[in-house]
Scaffold this motif. Structure first.
Motif, mmCIF file in Angstrom:
data_model
loop_
_atom_site.group_PDB
_atom_site.id
_atom_site.type_symbol
_atom_site.label_atom_id
_atom_site.label_comp_id
_atom_site.label_asym_id
_atom_site.label_seq_id
_atom_site.Cartn_x
_atom_site.Cartn_y
_atom_site.Cartn_z
ATOM 1 N N ARG A 263 0.125 9.409 -5.735
ATOM 2 C CA ARG A 263 0.114 10.993 -5.326
ATOM 3 C C ARG A 263 1.197 11.405 -6.114
ATOM 4 N N ASP B 58 0.833 -1.206 0.010
ATOM 5 C CA ASP B 58 -0.034 -0.031 0.001
ATOM 6 C C ASP B 58 0.887 1.351 -0.126
ATOM 7 N N GLU B 59 1.796 1.206 0.721
ATOM 8 C CA GLU B 59 2.802 2.564 0.817
ATOM 9 C C GLU B 59 3.141 2.858 -0.460
ATOM 10 N N GLU C 262 -9.586 -0.704 1.826
ATOM 11 C CA GLU C 262 -8.895 0.433 2.831
ATOM 12 C C GLU C 262 -9.633 1.586 3.072
ATOM 13 N N LEU D 90 -7.350 -0.998 -2.465
ATOM 14 C CA LEU D 90 -7.527 0.467 -1.962
ATOM 15 C C LEU D 90 -8.764 0.884 -1.410
ATOM 16 N N HIS E 4 0.175 4.270 -2.915
ATOM 17 C CA HIS E 4 -0.300 5.566 -2.633
ATOM 18 C C HIS E 4 0.740 6.401 -2.988
#
Length: 218
Positions: A96, A88-89, A137, A134, A92
């Motif tokens: 971004r 996930d890190e 989450e 995603l 994301h």
């Protein structure tokens, strides 16, 4: 005309494999290769690729920083991340930074080549397994401000389009599903960006979930 692709990966063997695959694909052409983020940013400017296939972990300037720099240049290049690291890190951070897609290297070759075409056409694409994570989450998070405003002003057709975006469909796939033209589908998505205050396609996925149009299981 062929879609111009820039390959960015610190492993020469990976680049060679991708180069061979693309050479056998009539509508794609490799216009450059880079083994680090610094060279990738330079080639994205000088070679004018339409799609940058970007690895994340590289020596020096990594793929996240390179993606941020390439998208900030304002050129035609759109970044499609292709990596073994789908935690996930990294997902994301890549989104971004402005990436238009996120794929993992164990996907089928045909899926990777199709994703290049989707991104070149102006759509965004995220590997289905990553999309499900995603959504799951966001299901655990409080609804963002845009979601709290609900879907006021969104037409029934736009609601249908938003549902399909939430399911991960591209504009072309939405057009086929709703039996409308690709241009019409793109216009609906553009209006959704404006009406929902969404920055990118991922935010539309969030809005679709928060409005109850899609669920993690779907």
């Amino acid at each position: 005309m062929s879609i111009r692709v820039l390959l960015v990966d610190d492993q020469p063997l990976v680049r060679a494999g991708l180069r061979v695959l693309i050479a056998d694909t009539p509508d794609l052409v490799v216009v450059g290769e880079a083994g680090n983020g610094t060279d990738a940013v330079r080639l994205a400017r000088d070679a004018a690729p339409e799609v940058v296939l970007m690895d994340l972990r590289m020596p020096g300037t990594d793929g996240i920083a390179a993606t941020r720099a390439i998208t900030a240049q304002g050129g035609p290049a759109r970044v499609l991340v292709l990596t073994t690291f789908d935690d996930d890190e990294h997902v994301h951070a890549a989104l971004r930074a402005g990436a238009s897609g996120f794929l993992v290297k164990d996907m089928a070759v045909d899926e990777i080549l199709a994703a290049v075409r989707v991104v070149a056409a102006g759509d965004a694409l995220i590997a289905p397994a990553v999309t499900r994570r995603l959504i799951a989450e966001f299901a655990r998070r409080p609804a963002p401000a845009a979601a709290r405003r609900g879907l006021d002003g969104v037409t029934d057709r736009e609601r249908e389009v938003l549902t399909l975006v939430g399911r991960g469909l591209s504009n072309a796939e939405i057009a086929a599903e709703l039996v409308i033209s690709a241009a019409t589908a793109k216009s609906h998505v553009a209006r959704l960006f404006t009406k929902l205050g969404a920055r990118d396609r991922v935010h539309l996925v969030i809005a679709a979930y928060d409005a109850g149009l899609v669920t993690p299981s779907s």
